[in-house]
Design an enzyme around this catalytic site. Structure first.
Site, PDB file in Angstrom:
ATOM      1  CE  LYS A  19      38.918  42.108  41.998  1.00  8.07           C
ATOM      2  NZ  LYS A  19      38.194  42.739  40.753  1.00  8.07           N
ATOM      3  CE1 TYR A  33      40.813  38.417  42.815  1.00 10.77           C
ATOM      4  CE2 TYR A  33      40.401  38.605  44.886  1.00 10.77           C
ATOM      5  CZ  TYR A  33      39.745  39.319  43.118  1.00 10.77           C
ATOM      6  OH  TYR A  33      38.729  39.215  43.554  1.00 10.77           O
TER       7      TYR A  33
END
Length: 286
Positions: free
Chosen positions: A168, A164
């Site tokens: 990002k 993640y």
């Protein structure tokens, strides 16, 4: 705000949580909203139409204008279909809020290639796919607004979120380049790192913190970055709990070597190389 009136904005992952809040705020301020949501679970499994349909019904009942779309951002064809929905329903596309996301957390030593790929496909590839499909229209009309959802996990790291966080952080790299390439076409590209209580964060942060993180406190910043009035680009904002703050990379003076240093020589200078006292806003030296 006149800068949002009649602007056609795609919000991905808008069937719940922050995306739903963004869609409502944009519509309440005059935007025409494409509410995209695959309708899946937090880990990306499953699909359905109810989430997007419910948000569209809510917006329309409040007097706003919206249309639902259920395509996957993770596929190029899905992204093209999302933009086609905007064009077919409203005749244009002026902005993209790349918000769709999933979670497949796990410590790095336990992370599978499948969990890594799934998160990259939705967050990073999903951002690329939808923005790329809208990009020719932004260039042709000499106007476009892009907001991607980054995260403090990407900016600063977070245990169990290597996939993640990497995705990002990748989105920040994407908007930095889009800001450069889009400048002469009046296209801005920015990132929001939201702090909000949603199903994505329900079991990640303590309840006493989540109680302070109303998603509605994030939406106005996204709305402003979508507006004509906004001229900021290549910027990252952490938004949550009522606080809106810009974050940026900084660089120090460093140390210049006139010839390749030995291991001992660079080691001797390392404390100065890493000292951020007096650092200034970073820039690309190329």
């Amino acid at each position: 705000m006149p800068g949002l009136e009649d602007k056609v904005v795609i919000v991905t992952g808008a069937g719940g949580g922050l995306g739903r809040t963004y869609a409502h705020f944009l519509a309440a301020n005059g935007a025409l909203v494409v509410v995209n949501d695959l309708g899946g679970a937090r880990d990306g499994s499953g699909a359905g139409t109810q989430a997007a349909d419910t948000v569209v019904a809510e917006i329309r009942s409040a007097g706003g204008r919206a249309v639902a779309n259920y395509d996957s951002v993770a596929e190029e064809s899905g992204a093209e279909a999302i933009v086609a929905t905007a064009l077919n329903e409203f005749g244009a596309v002026h902005g993209v809020v790349s918000n769709a996301g999933i979670l497949r957390d796990g410590a790095f030593h336990k992370m599978t290639p499948e969990s890594w790929d799934a998160v990259q496909k939705v967050h990073l590839y999903g951002g690329y796919n939808v923005i790329r499909a809208a990009w020719p229209h932004f260039r042709e009309q000499s106007f476009g607004r892009i907001v991607v959802a980054t995260s403090t996990s990407g900016l600063y790291g977070n245990f169990g979120q290597a996939n993640y966080g990497a995705a990002k952080a990748g989105l920040v790299g994407l908007i930095n380049t889009l800001a450069i390439e889009g400048a002469k076409y009046s296209i801005t590209a920015n990132a929001i790192a939201p702090l909000a209580a949603t199903r994505m964060t329900a079991d990640i942060a303590p309840q006493e913190l989540l109680d302070k993180l109303d998603p509605e406190l994030v939406a106005p910043a996204v709305g402003y970055l979508m507006s004509e009035e906004n001229t900021d680009t290549a910027s990252v904002f952490v938004v949550g709990g009522g606080l809106v703050q810009r974050v940026a990379q900084f660089q120090n003076e460093g140390v210049t070597f006139t010839k390749p240093p030995t291991l001992a020589e660079i080691g001797t200078q390392w404390s100065q190389i890493s000292d951020m006292t007096g650092a200034t806003l970073g820039r690309n030296p190329v």
